[in-house]
Design an enzyme around this catalytic site. Sequence first.
Site, PDB file in Angstrom:
ATOM      1  N   HIS A 209      22.807  17.163   8.019  1.00 40.78           N
ATOM      2  CA  HIS A 209      22.042  16.427   7.010  1.00 40.78           C
ATOM      3  C   HIS A 209      22.880  15.967   5.824  1.00 40.78           C
ATOM      4  O   HIS A 209      22.387  15.287   4.946  1.00 40.78           O
ATOM      5  CB  HIS A 209      20.905  17.293   6.478  1.00 40.78           C
ATOM      6  CG  HIS A 209      21.383  18.390   5.570  1.00 40.78           C
ATOM      7  ND1 HIS A 209      21.919  19.564   6.048  1.00 40.78           N
ATOM      8  CD2 HIS A 209      21.442  18.472   4.224  1.00 40.78           C
ATOM      9  CE1 HIS A 209      22.258  20.329   5.020  1.00 40.78           C
ATOM     10  NE2 HIS A 209      21.986  19.699   3.902  1.00 40.78           N
TER      11      HIS A 209
HETATM   12  C1  UD1 Z   1      19.166  18.929  -0.700  1.00 42.75           C
HETATM   13  C2  UD1 Z   1      20.344  19.556  -1.445  1.00 42.75           C
HETATM   14  C3  UD1 Z   1      21.349  20.105  -0.434  1.00 42.75           C
HETATM   15  C4  UD1 Z   1      20.701  21.031   0.556  1.00 42.75           C
HETATM   16  C5  UD1 Z   1      19.543  20.299   1.221  1.00 42.75           C
HETATM   17  C6  UD1 Z   1      18.803  21.156   2.219  1.00 42.75           C
HETATM   18  C7  UD1 Z   1      20.897  18.488  -3.585  1.00 42.75           C
HETATM   19  C8  UD1 Z   1      21.895  17.658  -4.287  1.00 42.75           C
HETATM   20  N1  UD1 Z   1      21.040  18.584  -2.263  1.00 42.75           N
HETATM   21  O1  UD1 Z   1      19.657  17.796   0.000  1.00 42.75           O
HETATM   22  O2  UD1 Z   1      22.338  20.817  -1.142  1.00 42.75           O
HETATM   23  O3  UD1 Z   1      21.643  21.416   1.542  1.00 42.75           O
HETATM   24  O4  UD1 Z   1      18.634  19.905   0.182  1.00 42.75           O
HETATM   25  O5  UD1 Z   1      17.847  20.419   2.881  1.00 42.75           O
HETATM   26  O6  UD1 Z   1      20.020  19.040  -4.218  1.00 42.75           O
HETATM   27  N2  UD1 Z   1      12.763  14.368   1.980  1.00 42.75           N
HETATM   28  C9  UD1 Z   1      11.588  14.363   2.692  1.00 42.75           C
HETATM   29  N3  UD1 Z   1      10.816  15.498   2.633  1.00 42.75           N
HETATM   30  C10 UD1 Z   1      11.161  16.591   1.913  1.00 42.75           C
HETATM   31  C11 UD1 Z   1      12.369  16.574   1.217  1.00 42.75           C
HETATM   32  C12 UD1 Z   1      13.171  15.461   1.259  1.00 42.75           C
HETATM   33  O7  UD1 Z   1      11.242  13.392   3.344  1.00 42.75           O
HETATM   34  O8  UD1 Z   1      10.388  17.566   1.892  1.00 42.75           O
HETATM   35  C13 UD1 Z   1      13.615  13.184   1.979  1.00 42.75           C
HETATM   36  C14 UD1 Z   1      13.799  12.653   0.555  1.00 42.75           C
HETATM   37  O9  UD1 Z   1      12.790  11.779   0.196  1.00 42.75           O
HETATM   38  C15 UD1 Z   1      15.155  12.020   0.627  1.00 42.75           C
HETATM   39  C16 UD1 Z   1      15.881  12.874   1.646  1.00 42.75           C
HETATM   40  O10 UD1 Z   1      14.899  13.552   2.412  1.00 42.75           O
HETATM   41  O11 UD1 Z   1      15.093  10.708   1.097  1.00 42.75           O
HETATM   42  C17 UD1 Z   1      16.842  13.822   0.994  1.00 42.75           C
HETATM   43  O12 UD1 Z   1      16.186  14.747   0.108  1.00 42.75           O
HETATM   44  P1  UD1 Z   1      16.921  15.287  -1.223  1.00 42.75           P
HETATM   45  O13 UD1 Z   1      16.094  16.304  -1.896  1.00 42.75           O
HETATM   46  O14 UD1 Z   1      17.380  14.133  -2.033  1.00 42.75           O
HETATM   47  O15 UD1 Z   1      18.248  15.965  -0.737  1.00 42.75           O
HETATM   48  P2  UD1 Z   1      18.664  16.707   0.619  1.00 42.75           P
HETATM   49  O16 UD1 Z   1      19.486  15.777   1.416  1.00 42.75           O
HETATM   50  O17 UD1 Z   1      17.519  17.370   1.285  1.00 42.75           O
END
Ligand code: UD1
Length: 372
Positions: A209
């Site tokens: 991811h």
């Molecule tokens: C975040 C953490 C990362 C961790 C990861 C575990 C930061 C900088 N990064 O990254 O260290 O390893 O979590 O998963 O804080 N999304 C959904 N549903 C959710 C959550 C996220 O659809 O419940 C989507 C968001 O809208 C976004 C993407 O997934 O487009 C990424 O989510 P984001 O919270 O920005 O960071 P992660 O890549 O999950």
Amino acid sequence: MKILNIVGARPNFMKVAPLHRAFQARPELESKIVHTGQHYDAKMSDVFFTQLELPNPDYFLGVGGGSHTQQTAKIMLAFEEVLQKEQPDLVLVVGDVNSTIACALVAVKMNIPVAHVEAGLRSGDRGMPEEINRILTDSISDYLFVTEMSGMINLAKENVPDERIFFVGNCMIDSLVHYQARARQLSYSAVLPNKPAIQDQSYVLMTMHRPSNVDFVEGLTSILSIIEDAVQYRQVVFPVHPRTLKNLENFGLLERFERIPNLITTEPLGYLEFLRLMEGAALVITDSGGIQEETTFLQTPCLTFRSSTERPVTVDLGTNTLLADLNPETVHQHMLEALEGRGKKGSIPPLWDGKAAERIADVFIDIFERKR
Ligand code: UD1
């Protein structure tokens, strides 16, 4: 002593669960939970509250996604109101996600002491958003709780005074120790309902991811080639993170992905289900931070698709191997080694014994007694 524990994203829940349990067992400590809502899907958040026996959060800030700046700023604004109302004695943050630095910064600006659990880890790669979060959080924290020796060395190099640093072990491993027996009771058909049958050692478990691997078409294409190679030797089980799924769609790679034979894909899994899969896997391939540690504890071989790790003990003592280069040839060799039983064996790092949260509670009681 009133402690506000912050959770925001998936890797935070298994660290805060044992802490909240340990704090609640001490009459001197009052423990509350604030969920920023950085992760909000049922499969990225709610399931962990249920399985890790966490109570509903006292506050849910509901900030959701957005750019890093938007996410961090929204958390800060919402958390400031919580602090004004609660006036806690301490804010406790874990790990390295955006919720960690956002809440630590608000607390410090309001003169409320901050404890950082999982302090001192450094990958040396400032291109990783988590590295910036780690450096900044450590530099403003009052109490730094460290999981491995490299953390002690890094904090000493950064001139953090000794009296702020505590080598306590690993709270995420506390959860693993606590729930390992329960996870073992799960059958594979319960973990992966309506999917092809798997058995112990019959499969490779994969998660990907990290933006550096999945936000570029070249990275995702290499990952597909690597899966196409792996499925010739074992089944591959791949719970897909929302970011990775979005990018497979955006880059037009979803169809190729879905056509790979012997590949079992699922939505993100619950804690117990994933733990069951890590323990039974012949090999884990990942780019996660925490999974490097969990596989080290379980002594399952792990290939990590990253050029550096902030958790070097998993390579030095554990079962982890870093692969900077997503070249399918290099990965092929390492994969075969592990699948033929020639993978790293490893040992369990010091103090990864299920008692880190208890040690942290002891430190807080000590501070509380001295302040009285
Ligand atoms: C975040 C953490 C990362 C961790 C990861 C575990 C930061 C900088 N990064 O990254 O260290 O390893 O979590 O998963 O804080 N999304 C959904 N549903 C959710 C959550 C996220 O659809 O419940 C989507 C968001 O809208 C976004 C993407 O997934 O487009 C990424 O989510 P984001 O919270 O920005 O960071 P992660 O890549 O999950």
